[in-house]
Write a protein that holds these residues in place. Structure first.
Motif, PDB file in Angstrom:
ATOM      1  N   VAL A 238      10.879  14.103   3.118  1.00 64.40           N
ATOM      2  CA  VAL A 238      10.536  14.075   4.545  1.00 64.40           C
ATOM      3  C   VAL A 238      10.548  12.686   5.167  1.00 64.40           C
ATOM      4  CG1 VAL A 238       9.178  16.211   4.410  1.00 64.40           C
ATOM      5  CG2 VAL A 238       8.067  13.993   4.032  1.00 64.40           C
ATOM      6  N   SER A 239      10.884  11.651   4.370  1.00 64.48           N
ATOM      7  CA  SER A 239      10.835  10.300   4.930  1.00 64.48           C
ATOM      8  C   SER A 239      11.858   9.372   4.286  1.00 64.48           C
ATOM      9  CB  SER A 239       9.431   9.708   4.767  1.00 64.48           C
ATOM     10  OG  SER A 239       9.128   9.532   3.396  1.00 64.48           O
ATOM     11  N   VAL A 240      12.182   8.322   5.038  1.00 64.54           N
ATOM     12  CA  VAL A 240      13.094   7.277   4.566  1.00 64.54           C
ATOM     13  C   VAL A 240      12.521   5.942   5.026  1.00 64.54           C
ATOM     14  CG1 VAL A 240      15.422   6.305   4.772  1.00 64.54           C
ATOM     15  CG2 VAL A 240      15.120   8.788   4.786  1.00 64.54           C
ATOM     16  N   ALA A 241      12.568   4.944   4.145  1.00 61.39           N
ATOM     17  CA  ALA A 241      12.164   3.590   4.513  1.00 61.39           C
ATOM     18  C   ALA A 241      13.336   2.653   4.235  1.00 61.39           C
ATOM     19  CB  ALA A 241      10.938   3.146   3.727  1.00 61.39           C
ATOM     20  N   THR A 242      13.594   1.753   5.185  1.00 62.95           N
ATOM     21  CA  THR A 242      14.657   0.758   5.037  1.00 62.95           C
ATOM     22  C   THR A 242      14.112  -0.601   5.441  1.00 62.95           C
ATOM     23  OG1 THR A 242      15.519   0.822   7.310  1.00 62.95           O
ATOM     24  CG2 THR A 242      16.363   2.499   5.781  1.00 62.95           C
ATOM     25  N   ASN A 243      14.879  -1.640   5.138  1.00 62.25           N
ATOM     26  CA  ASN A 243      14.520  -2.933   5.688  1.00 62.25           C
ATOM     27  C   ASN A 243      14.962  -2.964   7.151  1.00 62.25           C
ATOM     28  OD1 ASN A 243      17.269  -3.046   4.972  1.00 62.25           O
ATOM     29  ND2 ASN A 243      17.194  -5.210   4.500  1.00 62.25           N
ATOM     30  N   GLN A 244      14.388  -3.875   7.922  1.00 63.86           N
ATOM     31  CA  GLN A 244      14.652  -3.951   9.364  1.00 63.86           C
ATOM     32  C   GLN A 244      15.801  -4.916   9.646  1.00 63.86           C
ATOM     33  OE1 GLN A 244      11.222  -4.838  11.734  1.00 63.86           O
ATOM     34  NE2 GLN A 244      12.424  -5.208  13.575  1.00 63.86           N
ATOM     35  N   PRO A 245      16.763  -4.491  10.451  1.00 62.44           N
ATOM     36  CA  PRO A 245      17.883  -5.365  10.797  1.00 62.44           C
ATOM     37  C   PRO A 245      17.447  -6.526  11.690  1.00 62.44           C
ATOM     38  CG  PRO A 245      18.333  -3.088  11.425  1.00 62.44           C
ATOM     39  CD  PRO A 245      16.906  -3.156  11.025  1.00 62.44           C
ATOM     40  N   GLU A 246      18.201  -7.609  11.620  1.00 59.94           N
ATOM     41  CA  GLU A 246      18.039  -8.707  12.572  1.00 59.94           C
ATOM     42  C   GLU A 246      18.434  -8.181  13.949  1.00 59.94           C
ATOM     43  OE1 GLU A 246      17.023 -11.946  12.142  1.00 59.94           O
ATOM     44  OE2 GLU A 246      16.522 -11.428  10.071  1.00 59.94           O
ATOM     45  N   GLY A 247      17.743  -8.618  14.977  1.00 62.40           N
ATOM     46  CA  GLY A 247      18.104  -8.206  16.326  1.00 62.40           C
ATOM     47  C   GLY A 247      17.969  -6.705  16.558  1.00 62.40           C
TER      48      GLY A 247
END
Length: 122
Positions: free
Chosen positions: A39-48
């Motif tokens: 039910v979920s996904v976590a990713t790193n956050q993009p620049e900008g």
């Protein structure tokens, strides 16, 4: 939103370091997967990062198999360089690859069967 977060915590999250492409409208961000559940996904956050938070996203996870695992999700949280998404829909072509990926990385794959039963009852 807190009810959804509590519900998401009831599902096992596996840590994975796989490429993921985040799509929204004409925008595309190539990131790294950090965690995955039914039910979920976590990713790193993009620049900008300039996405529309209230609009849906398509997440394409590169598992090394073709085609990529495709999930449809909404952004739930942005915190300390991490994006958390709630999976809204997994189509028929992607549910089996999702289950296979999760099962391969869970300490006790039988837990996934129980989570699938609970998911079917929602």
């Amino acid at each position: 939103m807190s009810d959804l977060r509590n519900e998401q915590q009831d599902f096992s999250v596996v840590s994975l370091d796989l490429p993921v492409t985040i799509l929204q409208g004409g925008s595309e961000w190539r990131q790294q997967l950090l965690g995955l559940s039914l039910v979920s996904v976590a990713t790193n956050q993009p620049e900008g990062w300039d996405a529309q938070y209230n609009e849906p996203f398509t997440l394409l996870i590169d598992t090394g198999q073709e085609p990529a695992l495709e999930l449809f999700a909404y952004l739930q949280d942005v915190d300390k360089g991490r994006l958390s998404f709630a999976v809204e829909h997994v189509d028929r072509e992607n549910i089996e690859p999702l289950q296979t990926l999760l099962r391969a990385h869970m300490a006790d794959p039988a837990v996934l069967d129980e989570e699938l039963r609970r998911l079917g009852q929602r």
